[in-house]
Write a protein that holds these residues in place. Sequence first.
Motif, mmCIF file in Angstrom:
data_model
loop_
_atom_site.group_PDB
_atom_site.id
_atom_site.type_symbol
_atom_site.label_atom_id
_atom_site.label_comp_id
_atom_site.label_asym_id
_atom_site.label_seq_id
_atom_site.Cartn_x
_atom_site.Cartn_y
_atom_site.Cartn_z
ATOM 1 N N CYS A 91 -6.547 1.302 4.442
ATOM 2 C CA CYS A 91 -7.131 -0.015 4.699
ATOM 3 C C CYS A 91 -6.881 -0.402 6.157
ATOM 4 N N GLU B 258 0.513 3.865 1.897
ATOM 5 C CA GLU B 258 0.845 4.275 3.265
ATOM 6 C C GLU B 258 2.060 3.512 3.774
ATOM 7 N N CYS C 77 -3.229 -0.812 7.089
ATOM 8 C CA CYS C 77 -2.482 0.449 7.142
ATOM 9 C C CYS C 77 -2.879 1.291 8.349
ATOM 10 N N ARG D 11 -0.594 0.078 10.766
ATOM 11 C CA ARG D 11 0.769 0.540 10.459
ATOM 12 C C ARG D 11 0.950 1.991 10.882
ATOM 13 N N CYS E 251 0.827 -1.209 0.000
ATOM 14 C CA CYS E 251 0.000 0.000 0.000
ATOM 15 C C CYS E 251 0.864 1.263 0.000
HETATM 16 ZN ZN LIG Z 1 -3.276 -0.319 3.133
#
Ligand SMILES: [Zn+2]
Length: 138
Positions: free
Chosen positions: A92, A61, A95, A98, A59
Motif C-alpha cells: 500500500c 510489510e 508501506c 516504510r 500491514c
Molecule cells: Zn501497507
Amino acid sequence: MPKSDDPNHAALISAAQRAMHNAYAPYSNFQVGAAILAEDGNIYAGCNVENAAYPVGCCAEASAISAMVMSGQTSIAAIAVVGAGDELCTPCGGCRQRIREFSSESTPILVCDQNGLRHETTLGELLPLSFGPDNLQP
Ligand SMILES: [Zn+2]
C-alpha cells in the motif's frame, strides 16, 4: 511478468507465503504475508494484524520491517509480499514509504501469491521521486 531467478528470492517468497498463514485478518479475511531479505542475509517475515478499531491494524510489510529492525538490521536487499486474489497484492502507499526508509530505488519488490512470483518491480517504480532519509541530511 515473473522474472526473478535469484535463488535467494525463492526462500524469500516461501517465507512470505508461510507468514501469510499467520495473518490475523478476521475483518477483511484478506491475509497478507511479507518477508524481507536483509543485508545480513537473514530473512525477516511479517503478516497483517487487524484490529476491531480498524486504523490500528498493521500491514504485513510493517510487521516484517519491525522484525528486521528489532534484530538490528536497517537495510532491505529485497522484499516479497504475498496476497490472494486476481489483483496484484502490491504494498500500500504507506508501506511503500516504510520500505523506502530502508531501501533504495533499485530494491526488488516481489509481488506474489500462493503459487509464487507474479510480478517483480522495484521501489523506484512503485514510489518514484520519493522523499527519504537523504532529504533530511544536512
Ligand atoms: Zn501497507
